[in-house]
Design an enzyme around this catalytic site. Structure first.
Site, PDB file in Angstrom:
ATOM      1  N   ASP A 184      -0.145   5.529   0.670  1.00  0.00           N
ATOM      2  CA  ASP A 184      -0.477   6.229   1.688  1.00  0.00           C
ATOM      3  C   ASP A 184      -0.026   5.539   3.473  1.00  0.00           C
ATOM      4  OD1 ASP A 184      -1.024   7.455  -0.811  1.00  0.00           O
ATOM      5  OD2 ASP A 184      -3.080   8.426   0.149  1.00  0.00           O
TER       6      ASP A 184
ATOM      7  N   ASP B  16       0.849  -1.596  -0.193  1.00  0.00           N
ATOM      8  CA  ASP B  16      -0.214  -0.291  -0.032  1.00  0.00           C
ATOM      9  C   ASP B  16       0.917   0.674  -0.185  1.00  0.00           C
ATOM     10  OD1 ASP B  16      -2.018   1.632   0.276  1.00  0.00           O
ATOM     11  OD2 ASP B  16      -1.879   1.683   2.916  1.00  0.00           O
TER      12      ASP B  16
END
Length: 404
Positions: A198, A196
């Site tokens: 963020d 991922d």
């Protein structure tokens, strides 16, 4: 009749001890059934399980060994082993094997006591303990110390769920993450890692930063909280949040990108894994504008994120479909693995949010990184006390392997 003896040598370490011990045993045609050695702070512990052939039982093999080691200032202990006990030990090699890895800033006795108590309660037997992290200077300690210890254990947990709960309690109370992995060929042969973006690779939630610049921070937060309560699904909440960004000058994207910092250990982790031949990917519900910059900076192989539509140098408030959501992340992970000819058991996935759970649970090693409690409980593994480079310890990579 052959005689089986456990030989334990201990004392100050120096070059040539194992050579001299095996040299003496070799003169009497002794067979070595098992051997292990460890050195802690220049103190040696050497163990050998030996079988002395019947024709050599009456010879001074053990006397010669004792005399030689005494001259070198070493202690020697002999323990006779019956054939029945030896065969019981041999039969135990079929038991399941697991790796327990601890991650923390510093190792404390309290951490080890709590951990080994849980191991004992579950009927697991520790076979070996290895320090993965480098030696720690007390005079010039690092600003961000790392401590990794690997336990090799045998057996089957009496209560796997209770054991996992205990590990999570340790993480919260004693600032030490604990990973429990089955020892198999896949653990030693990971080939793809998917991140991922963020709050995982970078220390920010980009959509929140964009909202602040657009003056709609509170509205975006309200929609996010509504989605977390299950009142609207991810796709609809995402469209609503992006629509609030309409009119934001494109130049603000670069302003935000320039102030976003990488997560601790990101560069070291990715450079090390790439040197080991792993493929890398970003699977993000964030935006490609920021993902491309990160891809170039870190040398990431694959990138899938959402395309923020820009019209006349301003944010249009629209996003290109399909939206990269939880299901899309899992699907892209499978797609990349299939393209590269990689089994899912060889994949690592790292994320912090609920929309990362499908890909975390799909991967052979799914890691909830500095995640919320719900995600930590549902993910297979957690890191809450170190940076991203702590993942290397879960793969059995030692600090000296990186430095070499």
């Amino acid at each position: 009749m052959n005689t089986i003896v456990l030989v334990n040598v201990s004392g100050p370490d120096s070059a040539g001890i194992t050579k001299s011990v095996t040299g003496i045993l070799g003169r009497y045609d002794v067979q070595i059934l098992d051997i292990g050695q460890a050195v802690i702070h220049d103190h040696l512990s050497l163990g050998l399980l030996i079988q002395i052939p019947s024709e050599s039982v009456s010879t001074p093999v053990l006397k010669d060994l004792l005399f030689h080691l005494h001259e070198r200032g070493l202690q020697l202990k002999f323990t006779p082993i019956s054939e029945d006990d030896y065969e019981k030990w041999v039969s135990a090699q079929g038991k399941e094997r697991y790796i327990i890895t601890t991650l923390s800033r510093n190792i404390t006795a309290k951490q080890m006591q709590r951990l080994t108590d849980i191991i004992s309660q579950n009927g697991l037997n520790i076979q070996a303990i290895t320090r993965l992290s480098g030696r720690l200077s007390l005079q010039s300690p690092p600003k961000r110390p790392r401590a990794g210890v690997e336990f090799q254990v045998r057996g089957r947990p009496a209560d796997a769920l209770a054991m996992r709960r205990g590990f999570l309690e340790i993480a919260q109370e004693l600032a030490m993450d604990v990973s429990f992995q089955k020892e198999n060929r896949y653990r030693r042969n990971r080939r793809l890692i998917c991140f991922d973006m963020d709050s995982t690779l970078i220390q920010a939630e980009v959509i929140d930063e964009l909202a602040k610049e657009a003056g709609v921070g509170e509205q975006v937060i309200a929609i996010t909280e509504s989605a977390m309560r299950g009142e609207i699904d991810f796709n609809e909440s995402f469209r609503r949040r992006v629509s609030l960004l309409k009119g934001l000058p494109e130049s603000k994207l670069e302003t935000i990108a320039n102030r976003i910092e990488l997560t601790e250990g990101a560069e070291e982790l990715i450079s090390t894994l790439k040197s080991m031949g792993l493929k890398t990917a970003i699977l993000s519900g964030g935006f490609t504008y920021f993902g491309r910059r990160l891809q170039k900076q870190l040398g990431i192989d694959y990138l899938y994120a959402n395309e923020l539509v820009i019209e006349d140098q301003v944010v249009s408030g629209k996003v290109q479909e399909p939206i990269i959501n939880a299901e899309q992340k899992a699907a892209k992970l499978q797609q990349i693995a299939a393209t590269e000819g990689i089994k899912l058991e060889q994949v690592i996935a790292v994320g912090d949010g609920a929309n990362d759970l499908p890909m975390l649970n799909l991967a052979g090693l799914g890691i909830a990184f500095h995640a919320k409690p719900l995600v930590r409980k549902q993910a297979g593994h957690t890191i809450s006390n170190l940076g991203l480079d702590g993942i290397l310890y879960l793969l059995g990579v030692r600090d000296r392997d990186i430095n070499d």
